[in-house]
Write a protein that holds these residues in place. Structure first.
Motif, PDB file in Angstrom:
ATOM      1  N   TYR A 185      -5.227 -28.637  19.533  1.00  0.00           N
ATOM      2  CA  TYR A 185      -5.868 -28.040  18.361  1.00  0.00           C
ATOM      3  C   TYR A 185      -7.226 -27.454  18.730  1.00  0.00           C
ATOM      4  O   TYR A 185      -7.587 -26.360  18.262  1.00  0.00           O
ATOM      5  CB  TYR A 185      -6.013 -29.072  17.243  1.00  0.00           C
ATOM      6  N   LYS A 206      -8.474 -23.484  18.309  1.00  0.00           N
ATOM      7  CA  LYS A 206      -9.710 -23.089  17.623  1.00  0.00           C
ATOM      8  C   LYS A 206     -10.644 -22.319  18.552  1.00  0.00           C
ATOM      9  O   LYS A 206     -11.264 -21.337  18.146  1.00  0.00           O
ATOM     10  CB  LYS A 206     -10.424 -24.319  17.038  1.00  0.00           C
ATOM     11  N   VAL A 246       1.359 -22.749  17.577  1.00  0.00           N
ATOM     12  CA  VAL A 246       1.485 -23.980  18.357  1.00  0.00           C
ATOM     13  C   VAL A 246       2.508 -23.801  19.485  1.00  0.00           C
ATOM     14  O   VAL A 246       2.260 -24.182  20.629  1.00  0.00           O
ATOM     15  CB  VAL A 246       1.855 -25.172  17.451  1.00  0.00           C
TER      16      VAL A 246
END
Length: 113
Positions: free
Chosen positions: A25, A29, A43
């Motif tokens: 994650y 970002k 993902v």
């Protein structure tokens, strides 16, 4: 000699990991931030890229931990990965400099060389 010519998502993933180990994650970002929002990896795309980069020896798993009953892996850049990233960044910088110089000669940037 490190192989260059990375696709933009792979280049940005390696760039994210150049700052230190990150989990998935956090990589997503960082890629979004570094690209000013122009690249938003899914993902599946991220983990596919990480798998390909790991197969080339450019990234590796740094750690694994269970968070909320889910396995969280952190990845890190290898020395080979740092070399490929440096070569690719230099290549892109040279290409950008050539483009800007040519545009400058045309007056397209509001200045002349």
């Amino acid at each position: 000699m490190p192989r260059t010519g990375l696709q933009e998502p792979s280049f940005l993933v390696l760039t994210a990991l150049a700052a230190g180990p990150l989990h998935g994650y956090a990589i997503l970002k960082d890629v979004e931030t570094t690209s000013c929002g122009s690249v938003r990896l899914g993902v599946g795309t991220l983990y596919g890229a990480l798998e390909r980069l790991a197969e080339r020896g450019l990234v590796e798993v740094a750690s694994e931990e269970v968070v909320d009953s889910r396995l969280r892996r952190s990845y890190r850049l290898t020395e080979d990965g740092a070399g490929v990233l440096a070569a690719e960044a230099s290549r892109r910088q040279q290409q950008s400099a050539a483009a800007l110089a040519r545009l400058g000669r045309r007056g397209a940037l509001g200045w002349t060389s």
